[in-house]
Scaffold this motif. Structure first.
Motif, PDB file in Angstrom:
ATOM      1  N   ARG A  35     -22.095  12.472 -10.299  1.00  0.00           N
ATOM      2  CA  ARG A  35     -22.560  12.272  -8.982  1.00  0.00           C
ATOM      3  C   ARG A  35     -21.300  12.175  -7.808  1.00  0.00           C
ATOM      4  N   PRO A  36     -20.410  13.063  -7.632  1.00  0.00           N
ATOM      5  CA  PRO A  36     -19.336  12.829  -6.908  1.00  0.00           C
ATOM      6  C   PRO A  36     -19.499  12.241  -5.391  1.00  0.00           C
ATOM      7  N   SER A  37     -18.639  11.589  -4.743  1.00  0.00           N
ATOM      8  CA  SER A  37     -18.724  11.313  -3.478  1.00  0.00           C
ATOM      9  C   SER A  37     -18.656  12.296  -2.503  1.00  0.00           C
ATOM     10  N   ILE A  38     -19.064  12.170  -1.306  1.00  0.00           N
ATOM     11  CA  ILE A  38     -18.833  13.129  -0.297  1.00  0.00           C
ATOM     12  C   ILE A  38     -17.413  13.481  -0.031  1.00  0.00           C
ATOM     13  N   ALA A  39     -16.695  12.416   0.060  1.00  0.00           N
ATOM     14  CA  ALA A  39     -15.412  12.558   0.199  1.00  0.00           C
ATOM     15  C   ALA A  39     -14.685  13.655  -0.915  1.00  0.00           C
ATOM     16  N   ALA A  40     -15.086  13.306  -2.144  1.00  0.00           N
ATOM     17  CA  ALA A  40     -14.716  14.013  -3.259  1.00  0.00           C
ATOM     18  C   ALA A  40     -15.272  15.499  -3.199  1.00  0.00           C
ATOM     19  N   LEU A  41     -16.517  15.631  -2.777  1.00  0.00           N
ATOM     20  CA  LEU A  41     -16.739  17.106  -2.457  1.00  0.00           C
ATOM     21  C   LEU A  41     -16.190  17.610  -1.732  1.00  0.00           C
ATOM     22  N   ASP A  42     -15.923  17.064  -0.245  1.00  0.00           N
ATOM     23  CA  ASP A  42     -15.248  17.677   0.581  1.00  0.00           C
ATOM     24  C   ASP A  42     -13.768  18.117   0.372  1.00  0.00           C
ATOM     25  N   PHE A  43     -13.008  17.297  -0.511  1.00  0.00           N
ATOM     26  CA  PHE A  43     -11.800  17.486  -0.852  1.00  0.00           C
ATOM     27  C   PHE A  43     -11.738  18.979  -1.712  1.00  0.00           C
ATOM     28  N   ALA A  44     -12.892  18.805  -2.641  1.00  0.00           N
ATOM     29  CA  ALA A  44     -12.806  20.121  -3.429  1.00  0.00           C
ATOM     30  C   ALA A  44     -13.196  21.247  -2.563  1.00  0.00           C
ATOM     31  N   THR A 194      -0.135  32.684  -5.935  1.00  0.00           N
ATOM     32  CA  THR A 194      -0.862  31.592  -5.979  1.00  0.00           C
ATOM     33  C   THR A 194      -0.182  30.169  -6.015  1.00  0.00           C
ATOM     34  N   ARG A 195       0.434  29.997  -5.126  1.00  0.00           N
ATOM     35  CA  ARG A 195       1.477  28.882  -5.081  1.00  0.00           C
ATOM     36  C   ARG A 195       0.631  27.442  -4.799  1.00  0.00           C
ATOM     37  N   ALA A 196      -0.540  27.905  -4.446  1.00  0.00           N
ATOM     38  CA  ALA A 196      -1.697  26.452  -4.044  1.00  0.00           C
ATOM     39  C   ALA A 196      -2.744  26.303  -4.940  1.00  0.00           C
ATOM     40  N   ARG A 197      -2.406  26.907  -6.081  1.00  0.00           N
ATOM     41  CA  ARG A 197      -3.580  26.482  -7.371  1.00  0.00           C
ATOM     42  C   ARG A 197      -3.473  25.042  -7.816  1.00  0.00           C
ATOM     43  N   SER A 198      -2.433  24.357  -7.676  1.00  0.00           N
ATOM     44  CA  SER A 198      -2.510  22.956  -8.324  1.00  0.00           C
ATOM     45  C   SER A 198      -3.732  22.268  -7.455  1.00  0.00           C
ATOM     46  N   LEU A 199      -3.733  22.604  -6.325  1.00  0.00           N
ATOM     47  CA  LEU A 199      -4.700  21.608  -5.325  1.00  0.00           C
ATOM     48  C   LEU A 199      -6.112  21.800  -6.164  1.00  0.00           C
ATOM     49  N   VAL A 200      -6.608  22.939  -6.813  1.00  0.00           N
ATOM     50  CA  VAL A 200      -7.757  23.131  -7.473  1.00  0.00           C
ATOM     51  C   VAL A 200      -7.937  22.119  -8.715  1.00  0.00           C
ATOM     52  N   PHE A 201      -6.870  21.916  -9.478  1.00  0.00           N
ATOM     53  CA  PHE A 201      -6.732  20.896 -10.403  1.00  0.00           C
ATOM     54  C   PHE A 201      -6.879  19.491  -9.968  1.00  0.00           C
ATOM     55  N   PHE A 202      -6.255  19.200  -8.999  1.00  0.00           N
ATOM     56  CA  PHE A 202      -6.286  17.719  -8.224  1.00  0.00           C
ATOM     57  C   PHE A 202      -7.820  17.614  -7.964  1.00  0.00           C
ATOM     58  N   ALA A 203      -8.364  18.699  -7.152  1.00  0.00           N
ATOM     59  CA  ALA A 203      -9.967  18.502  -7.011  1.00  0.00           C
ATOM     60  C   ALA A 203     -10.690  18.152  -7.818  1.00  0.00           C
ATOM     61  N   PHE A 204     -10.553  18.760  -9.206  1.00  0.00           N
ATOM     62  CA  PHE A 204     -11.282  18.346 -10.423  1.00  0.00           C
ATOM     63  C   PHE A 204     -11.174  17.047 -10.693  1.00  0.00           C
ATOM     64  N   ALA A 205     -10.006  16.466 -10.706  1.00  0.00           N
ATOM     65  CA  ALA A 205      -9.677  15.043 -11.116  1.00  0.00           C
ATOM     66  C   ALA A 205     -10.124  14.168 -10.224  1.00  0.00           C
ATOM     67  N   ILE A 206     -10.347  14.632  -8.942  1.00  0.00           N
ATOM     68  CA  ILE A 206     -10.855  13.685  -7.626  1.00  0.00           C
ATOM     69  C   ILE A 206     -12.396  13.708  -8.151  1.00  0.00           C
ATOM     70  N   ILE A 207     -12.949  14.702  -8.339  1.00  0.00           N
ATOM     71  CA  ILE A 207     -14.576  14.808  -8.568  1.00  0.00           C
ATOM     72  C   ILE A 207     -14.759  13.852  -9.795  1.00  0.00           C
ATOM     73  N   ALA A 208     -13.968  13.871 -10.757  1.00  0.00           N
ATOM     74  CA  ALA A 208     -14.234  13.147 -12.117  1.00  0.00           C
ATOM     75  C   ALA A 208     -13.963  11.636 -11.631  1.00  0.00           C
TER      76      ALA A 208
END
Length: 217
Positions: A35-44, A194-208
């Motif tokens: 159940r991620p936080s609103i902040a985490a969902l918005d970052f994703a 795809t230079r910005a793909r690392s942001l998706v990885f960070f988003a997954f980590a923040i969700i967790a």
């Protein structure tokens, strides 16, 4: 002259001029009882949207064949915290992708309705595990230091089996999350860099990681 994407919803094949982003992501989180936080969902949402724009706008169409000027509008659940950090964030994206970004954070993001209780997490940190050597060494170091990580992997063709093997050798299967961010681009639009793909990885980590806060872990 805009490109449109549907967030967290699949687009029928017939809608060739409309893309979609991560249509299964909410159900993937639901399966792990996170159940991620609103902040985490918005970052994703922000990270996924940037990745979609990065993949959809060809560099070949720019004046120098590389540098693009990207104007991106993203609907968030709570855009207010973003508005004060957009300027430095745009500079970060300039460094990351080599492009000039203008980001607009607007209201209108949809908060998902999750069923059931959040999972009690038997872990004390989050470890990104791509399936490559660098992340594997980091995971081994954490375990040797006495940590019990949640392992986060992004599903990429050819890497999924190695990700599972590494995570299960170093921990337990239920503490390995393999998530994807499927991006369907409008027909005729594609950029392979795809230079910005690392942001998706960070988003997954923040969700967790936000799940730790939600459960008091």
């Amino acid at each position: 002259d805009a490109v449109y994407f549907a967030l967290y919803h699949a687009v029928p094949r017939a809608r060739e001029q409309l893309g979609h982003i991560a249509p299964t992501f909410f159900s993937d989180i639901q399966k792990k009882h996170i159940r991620p936080s609103i902040a985490a969902l918005d970052f994703a949402t922000m990270a996924f949207s940037i990745a979609a724009a990065d993949e959809a706008i060809p560099r070949s169409s720019s004046a120098d064949g590389w540098t693009r000027m990207i104007d991106l509008t993203v609907a968030l659940i709570n855009p207010e915290p973003w508005r004060s950090v957009l300027e430095p964030f745009q500079k970060t994206l300039r460094f990351l992708s080599g492009d000039y970004w203008t980001i607009h954070a607007i209201e209108g993001g949809v908060e998902p309705e999750f069923r059931g209780d959040a999972r009690d997490i038997d872990a004390d940190c989050v470890c990104l595990l791509s399936g490559g050597t660098d992340s594997l060494i980091g995971a081994i170091d954490l375990v040797e230091q006495g940590h019990n990580p949640i392992y986060i992997s992004r599903t990429v063709r050819g890497d999924c089996e190695a990700q599972r093997r590494f995570a299960h050798t170093l921990g337990v299967p239920e503490n390995h999350y393999q998530w994807g961010c499927s991006i369907k681009r409008p027909r005729g639009m594609s950029e392979p860099s795809t230079r910005a793909r690392s942001l998706v990885f960070f988003a997954f980590a923040i969700i967790a990681a936000s799940a730790f806060a939600e459960t008091g872990a």
